[in-house]
Design an enzyme around this catalytic site. Structure first.
Site, PDB file in Angstrom:
ATOM      1  N   ASP A  12       0.843  -1.191   0.000  1.00 33.07           N
ATOM      2  CA  ASP A  12       0.000   0.000   0.000  1.00 33.07           C
ATOM      3  C   ASP A  12       0.883   1.246   0.000  1.00 33.07           C
ATOM      4  OD1 ASP A  12      -1.911   2.047   0.572  1.00 33.07           O
ATOM      5  OD2 ASP A  12      -3.150   0.589   1.638  1.00 33.07           O
ATOM      6  N   HIS A  14      -0.299   4.533   0.247  1.00 36.78           N
ATOM      7  CA  HIS A  14      -1.023   5.714   0.696  1.00 36.78           C
ATOM      8  C   HIS A  14      -0.650   6.062   2.127  1.00 36.78           C
ATOM      9  CE1 HIS A  14      -3.368   3.844  -2.525  1.00 36.78           C
ATOM     10  NE2 HIS A  14      -3.666   5.090  -2.856  1.00 36.78           N
ATOM     11  N   SER A  65      -4.627  -4.421   1.870  1.00 37.45           N
ATOM     12  CA  SER A  65      -3.931  -4.040   3.095  1.00 37.45           C
ATOM     13  C   SER A  65      -4.541  -4.713   4.314  1.00 37.45           C
ATOM     14  CB  SER A  65      -3.980  -2.524   3.278  1.00 37.45           C
ATOM     15  OG  SER A  65      -3.321  -1.902   2.210  1.00 37.45           O
TER      16      SER A  65
END
Length: 190
Positions: A12, A14, A65
């Protein structure tokens, strides 16, 4: 007040929400070690162990995630960690944390819905006086969510395809005269 290792889990990229949480915690005198994005479980746990972290926080925005967070929880249990695990990010929820992550780790696993709640949660988890009560309340809430989830799955009864087809809603389509347009294609006006 305490030391927290935070990371966006492997797979991930972000980190906006995690960055906000980090700033909020740092402004409240917590030492925040931010490992960034795409962080594998072994790096998270090694850093937490080396720095003697009081908590570990995991973040994720995309659905895969969630599985990686469960993997980190299993690894924390396997490696005999004793620090609370915080879960946050857009795809996370109290229900998912309760059903899919918390069962893998014997220490508190707490879903933090947003940055505004992080300080209160973390303060309780590092407090000698408040931690036990907070952790028990969290466990009790998670057990209720797990039971509700299990009951929901038991109540679902999926029909075999042949039975579903037999029970289909009968539809009679009206025959309508749909006129053909006088021109099909692209026109350019000059």
């Amino acid at each position: 007040q305490g030391k927290i290792v935070m990371a966006t889990v492997k797979g991930d990229g972000h980190d906006i929400g995690k960055n906000i949480v980090g700033v909020v915690l740092a402004c409240n005198n917590f030492e925040v070690i931010d490992l960034g994005v795409m962080t594998p479980a072994d790096k998270i746990l090694q850093t937490a162990r080396e720095l003697k972290a009081d908590l570990i926080g995991l973040s994720g925005l995309i659905t895969p995630s969630l599985d990686e967070m469960a993997h980190v929880a299993r690894e924390m249990e396997r490696e005999h960690f004793s620090v609370p695990l915080l879960i946050g990010g857009a795809t996370t929820s109290k229900a998912h944390t309760s059903v899919k992550i918390a069962p893998h780790y014997s220490q508190p696993v707490v879903h933090v819905i947003d940055a505004s709640r992080a300080v209160g949660v973390v303060q309780q988890l590092v407090s000698r006086d408040l931690k036990a009560g907070f952790a028990q309340k969290n466990r009790d809430e998670q057990e209720v969510l797990r039971k509700a989830h299990a009951a929901q799955n038991v109540q679902r009864h999926i029909l075999p395809i042949a039975e579903a087809r037999r029970r289909k809603t009968p539809i009679t389509w009206n025959v309508a005269d749909i006129p053909k347009p006088e021109f099909i294609g692209v026109r350019q006006r000059s």
